[in-house]
Design a protein around this motif. Structure first.
Motif, mmCIF file in Angstrom:
data_model
loop_
_atom_site.group_PDB
_atom_site.id
_atom_site.type_symbol
_atom_site.label_atom_id
_atom_site.label_comp_id
_atom_site.label_asym_id
_atom_site.label_seq_id
_atom_site.Cartn_x
_atom_site.Cartn_y
_atom_site.Cartn_z
ATOM 1 N N PHE A 15 58.290 -13.368 91.181
ATOM 2 C CA PHE A 15 57.382 -13.686 90.190
ATOM 3 C C PHE A 15 55.984 -13.733 90.475
ATOM 4 C CE2 PHE A 15 61.613 -15.129 88.732
ATOM 5 C CZ PHE A 15 61.579 -14.854 87.505
ATOM 6 N N ASP A 16 55.007 -13.216 89.842
ATOM 7 C CA ASP A 16 53.582 -13.764 89.807
ATOM 8 C C ASP A 16 53.499 -14.947 89.335
ATOM 9 O OD1 ASP A 16 50.642 -13.182 89.866
ATOM 10 O OD2 ASP A 16 50.692 -13.098 87.868
ATOM 11 N N LEU A 17 52.270 -15.794 89.736
ATOM 12 C CA LEU A 17 52.205 -17.039 89.011
ATOM 13 C C LEU A 17 51.344 -17.237 87.937
ATOM 14 C CD1 LEU A 17 52.592 -20.051 89.951
ATOM 15 C CD2 LEU A 17 50.466 -19.974 90.960
ATOM 16 N N ASP A 18 49.969 -16.867 88.185
ATOM 17 C CA ASP A 18 48.926 -16.963 86.862
ATOM 18 C C ASP A 18 49.196 -15.893 86.048
ATOM 19 O OD1 ASP A 18 47.218 -19.332 88.125
ATOM 20 O OD2 ASP A 18 46.989 -18.006 89.710
ATOM 21 N N ASP A 19 49.351 -16.469 84.772
ATOM 22 C CA ASP A 19 49.360 -15.505 83.498
ATOM 23 C C ASP A 19 50.868 -15.041 83.514
ATOM 24 O OD1 ASP A 19 46.871 -16.043 82.357
ATOM 25 O OD2 ASP A 19 45.856 -14.633 83.644
ATOM 26 N N THR A 20 51.607 -15.428 84.444
ATOM 27 C CA THR A 20 52.911 -14.814 84.076
ATOM 28 C C THR A 20 53.848 -16.125 84.007
ATOM 29 O OG1 THR A 20 52.677 -12.894 85.520
ATOM 30 C CG2 THR A 20 54.825 -13.729 85.358
ATOM 31 N N LEU A 21 54.185 -17.039 85.114
ATOM 32 C CA LEU A 21 54.843 -18.345 84.774
ATOM 33 C C LEU A 21 53.942 -19.495 84.315
ATOM 34 C CD1 LEU A 21 56.628 -18.298 88.524
ATOM 35 C CD2 LEU A 21 57.764 -17.915 86.426
ATOM 36 N N LEU A 22 52.679 -19.325 84.621
ATOM 37 C CA LEU A 22 51.678 -20.257 84.238
ATOM 38 C C LEU A 22 50.731 -19.681 83.232
ATOM 39 C CD1 LEU A 22 51.069 -22.367 87.444
ATOM 40 C CD2 LEU A 22 52.723 -22.913 85.498
ATOM 41 N N LEU A 55 63.352 -7.085 91.635
ATOM 42 C CA LEU A 55 62.638 -6.878 90.576
ATOM 43 C C LEU A 55 61.260 -7.818 90.747
ATOM 44 C CD1 LEU A 55 64.945 -7.271 87.657
ATOM 45 C CD2 LEU A 55 64.121 -5.161 88.617
ATOM 46 N N PHE A 56 60.113 -7.249 90.666
ATOM 47 C CA PHE A 56 58.652 -8.254 90.563
ATOM 48 C C PHE A 56 58.288 -8.292 89.014
ATOM 49 C CE2 PHE A 56 54.423 -9.004 90.800
ATOM 50 C CZ PHE A 56 54.410 -10.250 91.696
ATOM 51 N N VAL A 57 58.047 -9.368 88.862
ATOM 52 C CA VAL A 57 57.393 -9.689 87.215
ATOM 53 C C VAL A 57 56.133 -10.279 87.247
ATOM 54 C CG1 VAL A 57 58.036 -10.957 84.935
ATOM 55 C CG2 VAL A 57 59.964 -10.295 86.448
ATOM 56 N N GLY A 58 55.375 -9.480 86.743
ATOM 57 C CA GLY A 58 53.985 -9.942 86.809
ATOM 58 C C GLY A 58 53.091 -9.282 85.673
ATOM 59 N N ASP A 59 51.630 -9.724 85.084
ATOM 60 C CA ASP A 59 50.981 -9.423 84.011
ATOM 61 C C ASP A 59 50.192 -8.229 84.553
ATOM 62 O OD1 ASP A 59 47.987 -10.927 84.313
ATOM 63 O OD2 ASP A 59 49.660 -11.865 85.535
ATOM 64 N N ASP A 60 49.651 -8.024 85.796
ATOM 65 C CA ASP A 60 48.580 -7.269 86.179
ATOM 66 C C ASP A 60 49.153 -5.673 86.524
ATOM 67 O OD1 ASP A 60 46.724 -5.941 88.092
ATOM 68 O OD2 ASP A 60 45.406 -7.736 87.720
ATOM 69 N N LEU A 61 48.807 -4.963 85.734
ATOM 70 C CA LEU A 61 49.380 -3.484 85.957
ATOM 71 C C LEU A 61 48.948 -2.760 87.494
ATOM 72 C CD1 LEU A 61 48.837 -1.755 82.655
ATOM 73 C CD2 LEU A 61 51.095 -2.001 83.954
ATOM 74 N N GLU A 62 47.744 -3.017 87.790
ATOM 75 C CA GLU A 62 47.412 -2.721 89.049
ATOM 76 C C GLU A 62 48.173 -3.785 90.348
ATOM 77 O OE1 GLU A 62 43.459 -1.747 91.880
ATOM 78 O OE2 GLU A 62 43.199 -2.503 89.967
ATOM 79 N N LYS A 63 47.551 -4.822 90.524
ATOM 80 C CA LYS A 63 48.033 -5.586 91.600
ATOM 81 C C LYS A 63 49.388 -6.036 91.686
ATOM 82 C CE LYS A 63 43.409 -7.919 91.587
ATOM 83 N NZ LYS A 63 42.683 -9.330 91.431
ATOM 84 N N ASP A 64 50.163 -6.415 90.377
ATOM 85 C CA ASP A 64 51.478 -6.516 90.604
ATOM 86 C C ASP A 64 52.399 -5.226 90.568
ATOM 87 O OD1 ASP A 64 50.824 -9.340 90.375
ATOM 88 O OD2 ASP A 64 50.630 -9.354 88.208
ATOM 89 N N ILE A 65 52.245 -4.719 89.388
ATOM 90 C CA ILE A 65 53.201 -3.516 89.276
ATOM 91 C C ILE A 65 52.982 -2.282 90.175
ATOM 92 C CG2 ILE A 65 54.222 -2.067 87.608
ATOM 93 C CD1 ILE A 65 54.589 -4.811 87.101
ATOM 94 N N GLY A 66 51.645 -1.831 90.387
ATOM 95 C CA GLY A 66 51.286 -0.887 91.129
ATOM 96 C C GLY A 66 51.760 -1.261 92.491
ATOM 97 N N GLY A 67 51.216 -2.386 92.944
ATOM 98 C CA GLY A 67 51.533 -2.957 94.135
ATOM 99 C C GLY A 67 52.791 -3.010 94.741
ATOM 100 N N CYS A 68 53.796 -3.548 93.977
ATOM 101 C CA CYS A 68 55.365 -3.619 94.132
ATOM 102 C C CYS A 68 55.778 -2.392 94.315
ATOM 103 C CB CYS A 68 55.969 -4.678 93.207
ATOM 104 S SG CYS A 68 56.299 -4.152 91.644
#
Length: 226
Positions: free
Chosen positions: A9-16, A173-186
Motif C-alpha cells: 500500500f501507498d500511505l498518503d492519499d491511500t491509507l491516510l 498487488l500494489f495499491v496507490g493513488d498516484d498513476l505515475e509514482k505508484d502504478i507506473g512504478g510498481c
C-alpha cells in the motif's frame, strides 16, 4: 490470476487522507501565528497554503511551504527559517487520523496475505504518521524512501520490498493513488497496480492500471477473506 501472496500500500492519499491533514495543519498555523481573520481571507489563505504544499509534495524540505506562505501572508511574529522544518515535523504528522474501517480491512487482509507500506517521504514524518494512526500494528513491513534510499517510481524500491517479504512480483498487488509514482512504478517491477481513485478522476496518462477501485473495501475482491 495467480493466487495473491502480498498486497503493498501507498500511505498518503491511500491509507491516510492527506487533504484533511493539510486542513488541520492550516488551522494550527492560523491559531499560532495570526490574529482574527475574516472568513473570506481565511479561504484565500487556505487555497494558497494548499498551493504551496502541493508544490513541495514528495520533497523532504517542507520549510519552503511555510516560508512562502508567511512571505505572502506575514504572521504576527516572524519565524526563522531553521525553525520552520521543526515546526512542520512536530505538528503535521499529528494532523492525520485513521478511518477505523481501514484498520479492520487491512487486518482482515493480513490474515490471508502479507501486507506492507511503500511510501515516499521523510523517515521521521512518515513513521510518526504511521505510529500516530496505529497503522504500525497492521503491517508486516514498512518501507520509506528516505530510509531505503530509493523513491517511487523507481522500480527498485518495489523490488527491495519483494525481496524482503520473499514474495513473487506476479503474485503481488500494489495499491496507490498516484498513476505515475505508484502504478507506473510498481508495474515496471512486474507488480500489478491497483489505482485507488475515490474521486473518480479521469486517466489522461498512458499508464494502464491492472484495476481501478473507488473504495479500499473493493480489495476484498482480490483476496479470500472469510
Amino acid at each position: 490470476m495467480t493466487n495473491i501472496q502480498a498486497i503493498f500500500f501507498d500511505l498518503d492519499d491511500t491509507l491516510l487522507d492527506r487533504n484533511k491533514a493539510v486542513d488541520k495543519m492550516f488551522l494550527i498555523i492560523l491559531d499560532k501565528y495570526y490574529d482574527e481573520i475574516t472568513d473570506g481571507e481565511k479561504n484565500k489563505m487556505l487555497k494558497r497554503f494548499k498551493d504551496y504544499d502541493s508544490r513541495a509534495y514528495g520533497q523532504n524540505d517542507k520549510a519552503f511551504v511555510l516560508e512562502a506562505f508567511f512571505n505572502e501572508f506575514p504572521p504576527i511574529e516572524r519565524i526563522q527559517r531553521n525553525a520552520l522544518q521543526k515546526f512542520w515535523n512536530e505538528h503535521f504528522p499529528m494532523c492525520f487520523s485513521i478511518n477505523e474501517n481501514v484498520l479492520h480491512l487491512v487486518n482482515a487482509i493480513k490474515e490471508q496475505v502479507k501486507v506492507a507500506i511503500i511510501t515516499n517521504g521523510s523517515t521521521q514524518r512518515q513513521y510518526a504518521k504511521i505510529s500516530n494512526t496505529n497503522l504500525h500494528c497492521c503491517f508486516d513491513s514498512i518501507f520509506i524512501s528516505e530510509e531505503v534510499g530509493i523513491s517511487k517510481p523507481d522500480k527498485r524500491i518495489f523490488e527491495f520490498a519483494l525481496n524482503k517479504l520473499n514474495v513473487k512480483p506476479e503474485a503481488t498487488l500494489f495499491v496507490g493513488d498516484d498513476l505515475e509514482k505508484d502504478i507506473g512504478g510498481c508495474q515496471n517491477a512486474n507488480v500489478k497496480g491497483i489505482w485507488f481513485n475515490p474521486n473518480k478522476h479521469s486517466n489522461d496518462t498512458k499508464i494502464k492500471p491492472f484495476a481501478e477501485i473507488h473504495s479500499l473495501n473493493q480489495l476484498i475482491n482480490y483476496v479470500k477473506v472469510p
